[in-house]
Every structure is written in C-alpha cells, then in structure tokens.
Scaffold this motif. Structure first.
Motif, mmCIF file in Angstrom:
data_model
loop_
_atom_site.group_PDB
_atom_site.id
_atom_site.type_symbol
_atom_site.label_atom_id
_atom_site.label_comp_id
_atom_site.label_asym_id
_atom_site.label_seq_id
_atom_site.Cartn_x
_atom_site.Cartn_y
_atom_site.Cartn_z
ATOM 1 N N ILE A 44 0.859 -1.187 0.000
ATOM 2 C CA ILE A 44 0.000 0.000 0.000
ATOM 3 C C ILE A 44 0.895 1.236 0.000
ATOM 4 O O ILE A 44 1.903 1.279 0.708
ATOM 5 N N CYS A 45 0.531 2.218 -0.815
ATOM 6 C CA CYS A 45 1.290 3.471 -0.841
ATOM 7 C C CYS A 45 0.367 4.595 -1.255
ATOM 8 O O CYS A 45 -0.809 4.377 -1.529
ATOM 9 N N GLN A 46 0.932 5.793 -1.329
ATOM 10 C CA GLN A 46 0.135 6.924 -1.786
ATOM 11 C C GLN A 46 0.969 7.864 -2.638
ATOM 12 O O GLN A 46 2.184 7.944 -2.500
ATOM 13 N N GLN A 52 -0.014 11.568 -9.980
ATOM 14 C CA GLN A 52 1.107 10.829 -9.404
ATOM 15 C C GLN A 52 0.734 9.363 -9.176
ATOM 16 O O GLN A 52 1.565 8.487 -9.385
ATOM 17 N N THR A 53 -0.504 9.072 -8.776
ATOM 18 C CA THR A 53 -0.877 7.666 -8.598
ATOM 19 C C THR A 53 -0.789 6.916 -9.924
ATOM 20 O O THR A 53 -0.361 5.767 -9.961
ATOM 21 N N LEU A 54 -1.171 7.580 -11.009
ATOM 22 C CA LEU A 54 -1.040 6.954 -12.337
ATOM 23 C C LEU A 54 0.428 6.721 -12.697
ATOM 24 O O LEU A 54 0.782 5.675 -13.254
ATOM 25 N N ALA A 55 1.279 7.677 -12.379
ATOM 26 C CA ALA A 55 2.711 7.521 -12.647
ATOM 27 C C ALA A 55 3.296 6.380 -11.820
ATOM 28 O O ALA A 55 4.125 5.598 -12.319
ATOM 29 N N ILE A 56 2.867 6.252 -10.570
ATOM 30 C CA ILE A 56 3.341 5.150 -9.723
ATOM 31 C C ILE A 56 2.886 3.812 -10.298
ATOM 32 O O ILE A 56 3.667 2.861 -10.390
ATOM 33 N N GLU A 57 1.629 3.733 -10.703
ATOM 34 C CA GLU A 57 1.106 2.479 -11.290
ATOM 35 C C GLU A 57 1.917 2.080 -12.520
ATOM 36 O O GLU A 57 2.300 0.925 -12.678
ATOM 37 N N GLU A 58 2.204 3.042 -13.373
ATOM 38 C CA GLU A 58 2.983 2.762 -14.580
ATOM 39 C C GLU A 58 4.394 2.303 -14.224
ATOM 40 O O GLU A 58 4.921 1.362 -14.827
ATOM 41 N N GLY A 77 -9.189 1.113 -11.395
ATOM 42 C CA GLY A 77 -9.150 2.426 -10.779
ATOM 43 C C GLY A 77 -8.391 3.491 -11.530
ATOM 44 O O GLY A 77 -8.227 4.608 -11.034
ATOM 45 N N ARG A 78 -7.943 3.198 -12.738
ATOM 46 C CA ARG A 78 -7.156 4.176 -13.485
ATOM 47 C C ARG A 78 -8.000 5.379 -13.932
ATOM 48 O O ARG A 78 -7.462 6.462 -14.119
ATOM 49 N N THR A 79 -9.295 5.218 -14.098
ATOM 50 C CA THR A 79 -10.141 6.297 -14.616
ATOM 51 C C THR A 79 -10.073 7.550 -13.744
ATOM 52 O O THR A 79 -9.823 8.636 -14.247
ATOM 53 N N TYR A 80 -10.271 7.393 -12.451
ATOM 54 C CA TYR A 80 -10.230 8.544 -11.536
ATOM 55 C C TYR A 80 -8.930 8.617 -10.759
ATOM 56 O O TYR A 80 -8.570 9.675 -10.260
ATOM 57 N N ALA A 81 -8.255 7.483 -10.637
ATOM 58 C CA ALA A 81 -6.911 7.389 -10.055
ATOM 59 C C ALA A 81 -6.806 7.869 -8.612
ATOM 60 O O ALA A 81 -5.771 8.350 -8.189
ATOM 61 N N ILE A 95 -2.636 1.785 -4.600
ATOM 62 C CA ILE A 95 -2.037 3.116 -4.725
ATOM 63 C C ILE A 95 -3.154 4.137 -4.523
ATOM 64 O O ILE A 95 -4.100 4.186 -5.316
ATOM 65 N N PHE A 96 -3.041 4.918 -3.472
ATOM 66 C CA PHE A 96 -4.093 5.850 -3.074
ATOM 67 C C PHE A 96 -3.643 7.299 -3.165
ATOM 68 O O PHE A 96 -2.448 7.586 -3.071
#
Length: 122
Positions: A44-46, A52-58, A77-81, A95-96
């Motif tokens: 779990i992270c933020q 930034q959450t999208l960048a972390i996921e990528e 969850g990528r739509t609203y991220a 990723i929150f």
C-alpha cells in the motif's frame, strides 16, 4: 531474537517501482501466515495527486515486467486514479491519494498480519 522474514522478490520490485515515482508511506502487509487470505501480500502506498498515482502504477508495471517478467492480472481504478489496485495474484498493490487512503484504512483490516512500514526516500 526472531529473524526478520525476507520479502519476496516481486514485493521488492514493487517497492522499487513505487519509490522511482516518489510514492510515499509504503506499507507491506504480510498476509502469508493467515489462512484463507486473499493473497500473500498487500503493498500500500500513496501519491499526492491522481496524476502521481497513475505515474506510480505505470512505474510498478514497468519495474515488475523488467525485473520479474510478470504483468498484473488486473488493474482497476485508473479512470479517476484516487485508488488504483493492481492484482499480481499473490500480491495486491494499492495506490491511493492521501484522502482515500485515510478513508479506506486498509492496513487496519488485517489486525493479525505482519505490517512493515518502508521509510520514505528523501
């Protein structure tokens, strides 16, 4: 003195991917000792913003593909991220944004799990 359990390689790769994009407050929830848990680990992270959450996921996706030759079974969850969940079967990555992480408080759902806080990079 009990010896600290070595984390699985994929968990280390996920942490590296998170840190590469300056993800913060990384928590590893070890569920491996809990019968009938949905997976072995939650990571779990933020990130401070949806971008930034999208960048972390990528970054997690790229890092795990390069180091472990694995891709997620599912990403939601990528739509609203505000909360992105990545399913690697035995490891779930969450990723929150800070507000959503505080609201859902996943770390405390598993009171009998081993929880490890990873220090933020400076």
């Amino acid at each position: 003195m009990a010896k600290k359990k070595k984390r699985e390689s994929i968990v280390e790769s996920i942490i590296a991917g998170i840190q590469d994009r300056k993800g913060e407050k990384i928590t590893v929830v070890d569920l491996s000792g809990i019968e009938e848990s949905i997976c072995q680990y939650f990571v779990i992270c933020q990130g401070s913003t949806p971008n930034q959450t999208l960048a972390i996921e990528e970054s997690v996706d790229d890092t795990v593909r390069a180091k472990e030759n694995r891709k997620p079974d599912f990403v939601a969850g990528r739509t609203y991220a505000h909360w992105i969940a990545m399913d690697y079967g035995d490891v779930m990555v969450h990723i929150f944004t800070p507000e959503d992480r505080s609201f859902y408080n996943l770390e405390h759902l598993w009171a009998d799990a081993v929880i490890e806080e990873i220090p933020d990079l400076d």
